[in-house]
Write a protein that holds these residues in place. Structure first.
Motif: not given
Lengths: 361, 398
Positions: A126-133, A150-154, A196-198, A203-207
């Motif tokens: 989920k989008k949270d500010g600039d990043g994700y949760v 980890f490379i994670v799909t979500a 993954f719990e919260n 933002a840079d974690a997103l590829i």
């Protein structure tokens, strides 16, 4: 048309083969696999020192090879039954920062309900500010226990099984809220359940864009190509071992190799392995094509490899008789690896269906 | 011709079913699906059956047999499979006993049969050797006569559950100068506690310990432990193998395994749909069920022929080949059905005795090990290649 390797590629093969022969012999590997931690960090350092982690990258990307080099290495890794997560790190993650060996990746794409479908994701980002949760449970992440990341799909959007809204993230294993349960796998490797719990990531974690099923498909096809090459390595070892054994093993006063019924089976094993080699070449050379052609090539190769792997592993055990059933002989270990490769990233039926769908247009 | 069971057979089936519901030992429940047993488990189940008077259905009545028809014996096996009881190890009950009954002395029958039926002794089989598998007659273990004793030296292998056994029946060469390999072999009973007998485990590719090497170093046994005549052991060995094959079809257990497979396929989903509704997978299960039905009726025909006094013949090779192919196919499809969760390996896990290890569904834990383990079935009891040779020679006259 040219199926020859360059002299550099031959040298790479020789180097990996020597490493396998000298430091990855069967007994050593068996000992490592059945004790903790189940792999050798120093082997990973050697991979880095020898440049193996750079070989999948082109010169522009900071390496010296590409898919053909990956294929060559994976075949030799197949012969050694390599445990370390080269596939997950150098083929799937394929990022800057892995060439030196400092980051090791697990691939957290599967989910308990998802089977082999890459878009069936209950894990959310989920989008949270600039990043994700991130929240969710990833199943059977190969290489997880050894991984630093980890490379994670979500899911960044859409419903659980939508094609839209599949995001790809890099998450450090020590990020807050990430827990793993590690376990050995049937084929002597290691994997993890990843929870993954919260988990907050920047933002840079997103590829990519956050809507990247096509990217996931592409990466998995590349992994399939590499797995097919690994399977070829396993098949070659089994076929050679089986032919040798049949010549040595005497029953009724003659080598069992003299029985026509066994000769024909070994010929079938040989033919299956040759077809698998062809498919490994084919898919490797087609990885650069458009999405449909590449996907068809990967599924076709996975189907053929799955069928060949099953035939060869079963007949290798059968022709070795009781000896083929023992943990002490290498045959059973290749049997198990080929069995697991047969299902990893989708079994024969899954890829036949995928191929049929793509082929029908 | 009639496909229906008689009213008597139906009544018998209900009686067996009731017994299994009421008397199957609580401590053994669930063990069959995990495929992990202890020696005491086998003995307890045997004892339970003995107390009901059903300890040895196939034996003559005077030795504790039930006098059941072969169809009733089939029903009994079916019901046990349906209730997922643990198996009865064949070594004493179905291998040694028929040989003793046919060729043993009265003293031997009196000494060895009662403890088998009562669940007091556990037997294992000393046939295969490292150099003698399919070509069993080439065996090299020797028994040399020394007064009233034989002195046994050699090595047997693939001794199934030898680590549980009190006794082993051993094929030994007693006349190395015999013209033919098949001549000069004797059938000898050896107590596993005799000095010089050593059992070493063989771990199989699925990580389990079922089979062993059994070594004999100057093992002294009384000549009275020989069954039948000296140097005629091959005749008894072959007789035993026919009996070994007749029980090997495993129809009842395969039927239960099909049910299990369907349960798994109804639980596992792809894109939210149970895979049992996937036409490809449904077709695979259907093909397997059709094959199993064919095998069931082939076995019933064999049993009906047996009831008319035609003993197990080379046809039992057919039951072995088809039965084991189906057993293997079942484990293949189960492996396919469980998908990604085939990979985690739990043998020996968890160490603390918690049997609800929460990674993946419970039915997935044994899928891959069982798939690997069941490869043995086309190798043991005379490989399926050897069975086809038997049919070619003995049935087709090729």
């Amino acid at each position: 048309m040219d199926f020859n390797f360059t002299s550099e590629q031959d040298q790479l093969r020789d180097m990996v083969a020597r490493l396998m022969r000298e430091q990855y012999d069967f007994d050593t590997r068996r000992k490592i696999a059945s004790s903790e931690p189940g792999w050798r960090p120093e082997m990973w350092s050697q991979f880095a020192e020898l440049g193996l982690l750079a070989a999948p990258f082109t010169e522009e990307e900071g390496g010296f090879g590409g898919p053909i080099e990956t294929m060559i290495m994976m075949e030799e890794f197949g012969k050694g039954l390599v445990i370390e997560p080269f596939l997950q790190t150098a083929v799937i993650a394929f990022l800057q920062g892995i060439i030196g060996g400092e980051k090791i990746f697990g691939f957290a794409y599967a989910e308990p309900q998802g089977r082999y479908n890459l878009n069936d994701l209950a894990t959310t980002a989920k989008k949270d500010g600039d990043g994700y949760v991130l929240n969710g449970h990833k199943a059977v992440a190969h290489g997880g226990p050894m991984a630093t990341h980890f490379i994670v799909t979500a899911r960044t959007g859409g419903d659980q099984r939508d094609d839209k809204g599949v995001g790809v993230f890099i998450v450090a294993k020590d990020a807050k809220g990430v827990t793993t349960r590690d376990y050995p796998t049937v084929d002597g490797q290691r994997a993890s359940e990843v929870y993954f719990e919260n988990v907050s990531v920047g933002a840079d974690a997103l590829i990519g864009s956050g809507d990247d099923l096509a990217l996931v498909e592409k990466v998995v096809d590349e992994a399939i190509a590499a797995l097919c090459a690994e399977a070829v390595g396993c098949m070659k070892v089994l076929n050679e071992a089986t032919v040798d054994y049949s010549k040595q093993r005497k029953q009724f006063g003659v080598p069992i190799a003299s029985f026509q019924v066994l000769q024909h089976r070994m010929v079938d094993m040989f033919m299956a392995a040759e077809q698998a080699v062809s498919m490994a070449y084919m898919v490797t050379l087609k990885l650069g094509e458009d999405d449909v052609e590449r996907a068809k090539a990967a599924s076709a190769a996975k189907v053929q490899t799955g069928k060949a792997g099953k035939l060869i592993s079963q007949d290798a055990v059968q022709i070795h008789g009781g000896m083929g059933m023992t943990d002490e002989l290498n045959v059973g270990h290749y049997f198990k690896r080929l069995t697991m490769i047969g299902q990893q990233f989708g079994d024969v039926d899954f890829h036949l269906k995928r191929y049929a769908k793509l082929s029908a247009g | 011709m009639d496909l229906e069971f008689s009213p008597e057979d139906i009544a018998f089936r209900d009686e067996v079913r009731k017994f299994l519901e009421e008397s199957y030992p609580e401590s053994l429940r669930g063990k069959a699906s995990r495929d992990e047993y202890e020696r005491e488990d086998f003995l307890l189940w045997q004892k339970t059956l003995y107390e009901r008077g059903w300890g040895a259905p196939a034996w003559p009545k005077e030795y504790g047999g039930t006098g059941w028809t072969s169809i009733q014996r089939f029903i009994f096996q079916e019901e046990c499979a349906r209730a997922e009881t643990i198996p009865i190890p064949p070594f004493g009950m179905n291998m040694l006993a028929p040989v003793l009954l046919a060729f043993g002395s009265e003293e031997q029958k009196q000494e060895y049969l009662p403890p088998i039926i009562k669940g007091e002794t556990f037997w294992c089989q000393g046939y295969s050797e490292p150099g003698s598998g399919s070509d069993l007659a080439s065996l090299k273990t020797t028994a040399v006569r020394d007064g009233d004793e034989y002195v046994i030296n050699g090595q047997k292998t693939w001794t199934t559950l030898g680590h549980f056994a009190d006794w082993i029946f051993v094929l030994c060469r007693t006349d190395p100068s015999a013209k033919k390999l098949q001549e000069g072999i004797s059938f000898i009973l050896v107590n596993m506690k005799t000095p010089g007998v050593e059992v070493k485990p063989i771990i199989t590719l699925d990580g389990s310990h079922e089979v062993n090497e059994t070594w004999f170093t100057d093992v002294r046994v009384p000549v009275a432990n020989r069954v039948g005549e000296e140097n005629k052991g091959w005749t008894y060995a072959k007789y035993l193998l026919l009996h070994e094959r007749s029980g090997i079809a495993g129809v009842g257990r395969s039927k239960r395994a099909v049910e299990r497979l369907k349960e798994i396929a109804a639980t596992e989903v792809s894109h939210g749909e149970p895979i049992i509704h996937d036409p490809t997978f449904a077709r695979k299960i259907a093909e397997l069920e059709v094959d199993l039905t064919a095998l069931e009726y082939t076995e019933l025909r064999t049993l009906a022929a047996e009831a008319q006094g035609k003993g197990p013949g080379p046809e039992s090779s057919l039951l072995k080949v088809k039965g084991t192919e189906i057993q293997q196919r079942l484990t293949e499809l189960t492996l396919e059905a469980v998908g990604n969760y085939a990979a985690p390996y739990f043998r020996g896990f968890p160490k603390d005795g918690d049997n609800a290890y929460p990674i993946g569904p419970g039915y997935a834990h044994m899928a891959a090990p069982l798939y690997a383990n069941m490869r043995k079935t086309s190798i043991y009891g005379g490989s399926n290649e050897i069975q086809r040779n038997i049919i070619a020679k003995a049935v087709l006259g090729l």
